[in-house]
Design a protein around this motif. Structure first.
Motif, PDB file in Angstrom:
ATOM      1  N   CYS A  28      29.321 -21.108 -38.404  1.00 18.64           N
ATOM      2  CA  CYS A  28      28.358 -21.732 -37.889  1.00 18.64           C
ATOM      3  C   CYS A  28      28.317 -22.929 -38.104  1.00 18.64           C
ATOM      4  O   CYS A  28      28.421 -23.418 -39.191  1.00 18.64           O
ATOM      5  N   PRO A  29      28.563 -24.184 -37.127  1.00 21.79           N
ATOM      6  CA  PRO A  29      28.688 -25.415 -37.146  1.00 21.79           C
ATOM      7  C   PRO A  29      27.558 -26.179 -38.085  1.00 21.79           C
ATOM      8  O   PRO A  29      26.431 -25.503 -37.829  1.00 21.79           O
ATOM      9  N   GLY A  76      27.137 -25.638 -42.586  1.00 21.81           N
ATOM     10  CA  GLY A  76      28.307 -25.125 -42.686  1.00 21.81           C
ATOM     11  C   GLY A  76      28.788 -24.148 -43.386  1.00 21.81           C
ATOM     12  O   GLY A  76      29.928 -23.464 -43.484  1.00 21.81           O
ATOM     13  N   LEU A 351      33.547 -22.353 -29.596  1.00 20.81           N
ATOM     14  CA  LEU A 351      34.198 -23.282 -30.622  1.00 20.81           C
ATOM     15  C   LEU A 351      35.564 -22.853 -30.687  1.00 20.81           C
ATOM     16  O   LEU A 351      36.303 -23.696 -31.080  1.00 20.81           O
TER      17      LEU A 351
ATOM     18  N   GLN C 353      38.873 -27.648 -38.393  1.00 21.78           N
ATOM     19  CA  GLN C 353      37.630 -28.593 -38.467  1.00 21.78           C
ATOM     20  C   GLN C 353      37.351 -28.905 -37.131  1.00 21.78           C
ATOM     21  O   GLN C 353      36.183 -29.393 -37.040  1.00 21.78           O
ATOM     22  N   TYR C 356      34.764 -26.203 -35.702  1.00 15.29           N
ATOM     23  CA  TYR C 356      33.273 -26.027 -36.396  1.00 15.29           C
ATOM     24  C   TYR C 356      32.504 -27.382 -36.462  1.00 15.29           C
ATOM     25  O   TYR C 356      31.910 -28.052 -37.144  1.00 15.29           O
ATOM     26  N   SER C 357      32.313 -27.610 -34.853  1.00 15.75           N
ATOM     27  CA  SER C 357      31.539 -28.794 -34.404  1.00 15.75           C
ATOM     28  C   SER C 357      30.499 -28.467 -33.521  1.00 15.75           C
ATOM     29  O   SER C 357      31.020 -27.640 -32.628  1.00 15.75           O
TER      30      SER C 357
ATOM     31  N   TYR D 113      30.747 -32.058 -43.445  1.00 14.79           N
ATOM     32  CA  TYR D 113      29.879 -31.414 -42.720  1.00 14.79           C
ATOM     33  C   TYR D 113      28.551 -32.159 -42.255  1.00 14.79           C
ATOM     34  O   TYR D 113      27.959 -31.733 -41.789  1.00 14.79           O
TER      35      TYR D 113
END
Lengths: 358, 358, 358, 358
Positions: A28-29, A76, A351, C353, C356-357, D113
């Motif tokens: 999960c972001p 995160g 994602l 990376q 995950y945003s 994060y």
């Protein structure tokens, strides 16, 4: 494998009559606002005992967030969501310890694992989907940011069908009745049919429709993570599902290519649209910007009150007359489950699409 | 993701008009006898140009084994199978470079990736399933050891259906006709229907049935690698598939639980069997020892000769009149593809079941 | 498993004396300019026969791109890279068919798989790293966009070490000599040492250093995809590697926390930097913006000309006097392999990376 | 990714000062006797507050089994193990909310994060390894069936080293002292050294050795799931680890091939053995039946009492004088963690080896 998804990954655990069921969400972001009320609201839609249509098992299904959330937002780190089992009455199931219920997973679990937790179906119980619904609520929070909605409703119970196409339905009516059919008149007939089956000690199946709106073009990863393939995988993981079809589905075969193809055109803003949506919003495994639409067939609940021929664990033929608490028709409570699984898939692929960029 | 499976894993590569298509199989057990003729035979069933019912593209589809096989047996190393593209005629597709074909993946690929290989559909072409069929043949060699068979056939073309239940069909007749329907009379009608559509510049869809026999009890990994979920994932990866159903599938909803449940009984040897098989051989995501049965809906081929409204890559509305070589009905050639995908899934889960033991 | 990576995934295939070795890259973002000369240049650095220091096997190692590239750029489809075996001389290895070479994988492969392709080591040969180097070159093309560089060099051969710290080295000198040590004087001594061992029918090991520069803060996915964990996994996959250490590595234990901690400070632009880099650019499994630095220990080549005690496949003790062509020291040719594996890991995590945003 | 393993998979969750830490184990074979006392015993070895050498945080670390176990044995369903946080004192860490501790993950988590749970290090704390140790205990129960043992011990603290080779050590002495060095005299010196550092407000690192005995030949999956690669991945996931080496490791380079190769011979029963074990029991990524041996370097604990230069979250340089409870040397408590991670890897690969068979 009790994990689903590549980027947004859910890992399910728990049994019907164990201490708890739950899920770990990985991927999960960070910085997602975790609206607990929203998650609990989704859980309440799946909760047993919510109406007379459902099992008498009374579970509060209260969400506990054990990890991954700090000061109201995701960090995160893995989000562990726990739902305790409070009203598991294993006594009802004691008589089932030594008998295989027809069309249940009793026999297959026993053969596969050499052991089975018979209490309430153990791991094979739909109770474990409470964790999935909680995970799906987090997925919906992700999708909300992009205004993507995932909405399911009951389209058919046994032979009573809502014949209105998905794009002419008032989705705001879904929650207006306990059966979750967005047409009050049809809903009422479905409810009567369910009560009738309940009184007969019998059970009913039906169809749940699911509509994903505002999904951007480009979601879905060919060739083995196609949007429809991943949705099918996730939806087929739900207990009692026997079929899934996208767009016109099996009815597609009644048309020729010239009738079924979705011609491309331009809307007033010059954006590419289709003139029809027979394909259900997916081409080549990738969303095309139209509404994504699929239907799911649920068989009638396998647990029924009526007497059935079966075999016991010692290998003798016997007659089963099931006790225990169960739903005469799972569809009303399966609506949030279908939404949850679809939301998890879409979030995962949204994602993924971010990852594959320079 | 172009990889499917957890233990027996296939990784697909290639495009319709590139140098080759193929597959890397990882996780094939060592010491499997690799019968090249058998693999080639499976490929021949998918080969274009095999009959007048199919595209005129003439590919020999000759199998090359590049790695993983030594002295006739698998070594445990990845098996790379290569099929060269010989008769790709990209000129036919030149006109398609700047137009999006309706109900094709042209537009979605372009939007997703910002680029597309328009030649013959590029990566979205069903030509890449040649690699899958080769992989499926290896999977079948694994299943053969346990006498598990995977057999698909054409059950319906457009409105012409074979109404005989799967367990009353003479499977030996499947290859007796080019449409792969195990009933010569129905097959003949299907063939005529396909020719008629071809002459009209139109296309037809239909249903392929698949039967997996002699699969032992216990195959399938709850909760997210259920046998039906993994089969659905794999089958939905095939081009033009719009629906899948197991056992009675969508028809299940016309019955009550008391009518649909598969009662358990004992056979003459005292083994547990079911009196009916409405569930299609799967309970709780695990095979129950009965025949596994599912049906798959294929939409009509999107490529048709008739004129269609569409949009070009510059954003202008236009009329498309497709050239290129294509099948008026993909089902006869999709039969080996369905078998291949099903075989890969079963092999994967059979190996998984070995792993989870003390 | 012959696949490495989650987002940028490479699947390796091939054997030393089979038809070819190669790799399928899945998850390469579309629209990446595929510079073939650059890839070939990386392959040339690994190529056998490039200098008198290496094996006499003479392979051109010519790159063939089979799929995934169209009009010079990646399409988002799997990129299959093939390198044919041209100069495999299996006769040299015929005598090895029935003997297990000490400290080779002959015995373990035979025991694990019940079969082994003895020709040139089969799947266990470092020849298969040609595919990895090609994949690493694609990864480098991705990293180039962000100006991230991955540079390895020979730091030590047997007891001859380059004592200069990584941050005082002129990296432009690496390719100035065949041993790939960025100090001409030390390189010369290393070369002499290798020739000496070669003449004695013996072999040497050593250390390769690797430096990743300009990697942004935040790369690495706790807790099991930590940057150092994934780098270790990838590097340990290379033949003959026996150890890996990050930053001060094993030497860290000679210092106290107060001596080893990397104090934080601000640079002239107000950005956070560390005053030292004992940690090698990674904290908590995540890059901290400093140079990422690690060292890898390679054991001496197991294949030597000297006589060795061993056992044959029939279970008799025997004396082996190896023929076949081999490197007396693999390090010069392992430099591009270390770079390739590191580049694949960084590319994979850079893409993760992005995913995950919100 | 918070999941490790392919067949025996562990998914970690939790934070230092959240409600709990734990793990979900997926892929544990059914019918494994779950000895709770054994698991708790492993947890106790990692427990804080177990001796004066460790942090003063006092956690009972009581194991709760939430799912997957029925009537004392595993059922094949996911095993969820929970360890509640009882003595988290976040006040100690309040002052750390706005400062980045040198050589900690504070800065990298914040940058990655955009948020961090500063309480006790949050997700980056070694507290989460409690779940790993519990999972490792389950893995050990699997390995016990085949009499495979995994044993770690402290070999070096700062400059005080146990110079005895692994095969001459009395492993029964490991638990005879709180530092877990199997030599009482060396242990005593290590203890004094740790107290000295503690009194100075400083910290120490060291080396943990790990020995895996009785592992059969054939464990490890080339080419990217090599036994040493997977062990390195898992061990490098442990906080503070800066290096790993197998067999002679970095010392290998001081020997020539003729000196380092492990000659093969026959034992009295005619089984193949090696005359030496410089390779640490692994050839080509596969176990060769000898003892598997590796060493791991831990840097000194980053948290120290001494003043350090650092930067706060507002971007000002500052001086940190750490409070909070911490270990002056993590090695004694890291011994069970190293064992746990190694056991998980071996169990995973042992199960994988079962899968890849006909």
């Amino acid at each position: 494998m009790n994990t689903l998804g590549n980027i947004f990954r859910i890992t399910s655990f728990g049994e019907s009559h164990g201490k708890a069921v739950g899920v770990v969400i990985d991927g999960c972001p960070p910085l997602l606002e975790i609206n607990i009320d929203f998650i609990q609201h989704q859980l309440n839609k799946r909760r047993p005992g919510q109406s007379e249509l459902t099992t008498a098992r009374n579970e509060e299904d209260k969400l506990e967030i054990i990890s991954g959330v700090f000061e109201g937002v995701s960090t995160g780190a893995p989000i562990m969501l726990l739902i305790q089992n409070k009203d598991s009455n294993s006594d009802d199931y004691h008589s089932l310890k030594e008998v295989y219920r027809p069309s249940h997973a009793d026999y297959t679990y026993q053969q596969k694992y050499g052991i089975r937790d018979h209490r309430g179906g153990g791991r094979s119980s739909a109770r474990i989907t409470a964790g999935w619904v909680a995970a799906g609520a987090i997925a919906k929070l992700i999708l909300n940011i992009q205004k993507i909605s995932v909405t399911a409703y009951v389209k058919q119970i046994h032979k009573i069908a809502l014949e209105i196409p998905y794009d002419q339905i008032d989705l705001s009516l879904i929650e207006s009745n306990p059966v979750r059919c967005p047409n009050p008149e049809t809903a009422e007939r479905m409810i009567q049919e369910i009560f009738k089956a309940k009184n007969e000690g019998d059970s009913l199946g039906g169809i749940i429709s699911c509509l994903i709106q505002n999904c951007p073009v480009g979601v879905g990863e060919p060739v083995f993570d196609k949007l429809n393939a991943k949705l099918s995988h996730a939806i087929m993981s739900i207990n009692a599902v026997k079929g899934i079809q996208f767009g016109d589905g099996f009815n597609s075969i009644n048309f020729k290519g010239s009738e079924l193809n979705d011609a491309l055109t331009l809307d007033n803003s010059g954006n590419i649209k289709t003139l029809s949506n027979h394909s259900g919003g997916i081409q080549g495994g990738i969303s095309n910007g139209e509404a994504i639409y699929f239907e799911t067939a649920f068989k009638p609940t396998a647990t029924i009150g009526k007497e059935q021929k079966t075999v016991d664990t010692k290998g003798n033929e016997t007659i089963l007359s099931a006790k225990g608490r169960h739903d005469p028709c799972v569809l009303p409570r399966a609506v949030p489950i279908v939404e949850a699984m679809a939301a998890c898939v879409i979030a995962d692929l949204i994602l993924a699409q971010k990852a594959y960029s320079l």
